[in-house]
Design a protein around this motif. Structure first.
Motif: not given
Length: 323
Positions: A60-75
């Motif tokens: 969502g729209a948080l006050p600061a920048a972020y990056e979310v990365g999925a774990p290797a292999g997915g799931g």
């Protein structure tokens, strides 16, 4: 009494002043820290962008920048590591995410979802990180363990999140200031007469003198249930070693069964936060990290690479501006 080497001082200057940024801020952009609330927080720094390969909208729209990365292999998400950059509480924004992308990638390779995050400067920093933590918790649910890893000021913020949110699973704090009220006196006692008073000044500028106790982890640990690892270079000229031991002692006194580990890394030819360590020191730290997170999953098999320090003339120029 420790006497920091020139190498350690230069590395400390790079971390304290530049926070891993790839270029030196211009004279127009450098902060003027008078120690008064907000003085250093009005500076601007070179910008940057989030990684388009990672998700910067899912929380969502948080006050600061972020990056979310999925774990290797997915799931399905089984565990989350929030990665928090340092920078004296005032070097912030998308450009700061680059310093921790390698660390975040290493955790994803070990099977963790990662959230590499920034925050707004100074007095907004802790509130922004708490808002991000709450957004992650709302998304993954109550059963998924969430840990935080932070360097320097990022370590202090990570520890404060654990103080405010008792469901934090673990914290890895590297070279974190833990008692912002006493750091200046401890630095003098350790023979570190220059940098610890600067940290005190940045903290006072960021939060105001009256709030230093309220944002010092060592004074706010009653609710901490997280497993904690405190790591610091033995030649760190910025953060007195007592800061780590003091917090460990307080955590153990508050909760005798607490899992608290303190790792003082030997000096060497490898870059570590504010100072140096050896390959053996990094290997031992890897083992301690693995033990810390073992109840939740695996750890990266080796320490992530650190950004290369700037050229010596640039470091020396910045050091002279600090002292």
């Amino acid at each position: 009494m420790r006497r920091p080497t020139l190498t350690a001082l230069l590395l400390a200057a790079a971390t304290l002043v530049l926070g891993g940024l790839p270029s030196v801020a211009s004279a127009r952009e450098r902060p003027v820290n008078t120690g008064t609330p907000g003085s250093v927080c009005r500076a601007s720094y070179p910008g940057g962008a989030t990684d388009p390969a990672l998700d910067s909208t899912i929380l969502g729209a948080l006050p600061a920048a972020y990056e979310v990365g999925a774990p290797a292999g997915g799931g399905d998400v089984q565990r989350v590591m929030i990665v928090v950059h340092g920078g004296g509480w005032y070097r912030v924004g998308p450009g700061m995410l680059d310093a921790d992308r390698a660390a975040a990638a290493a955790w994803r390779g070990a099977g963790w979802e990662t959230v590499n995050t920034s925050y707004r400067a100074c007095r907004h920093s802790l509130g922004d990180l708490l808002a991000l933590y709450d957004a992650v918790r709302a998304q993954v649910g109550p059963a998924v363990p969430i840990c935080l890893r932070g360097e320097s000021a990022g370590g202090q913020l990570a520890l404060m999140v654990a103080a405010e949110r008792p469901d934090v699973a673990c914290v890895i704090a590297e070279a974190a200031p833990t008692d912002l009220f006493t750091i200046r006196a401890q630095g003098v006692a350790d023979g570190l007469t220059q940098a610890p008073p600067l940290v005190f000044g940045y903290a006072r500028a960021a939060f105001g003198r009256r709030r230093l106790r309220a944002v010092s982890p060592v004074l706010n640990v009653a609710g901490v249930a997280a497993r904690v690892l405190l790591a610091q270079a033995a030649d760190d000229p910025v953060i007195p070693a007592q800061q780590q031991q003091e917090l460990a002692d307080v955590l153990r006194a508050a909760r005798p069964s607490a899992s608290v580990d303190v790792d003082l890394l030997p000096a060497g030819d490898k870059v570590f936060v504010h100072g140096t360590t050896s390959a053996a020191g990094l290997s031992e730290l890897d083992g301690r990290v693995a033990a810390l997170v073992a109840p939740f999953g695996s750890a990266p098999v080796s320490a992530p690479p650190k950004p290369a320090p700037l050229r010596l003339p640039s470091l020396l120029q910045q050091l002279l501006k600090l002292l």
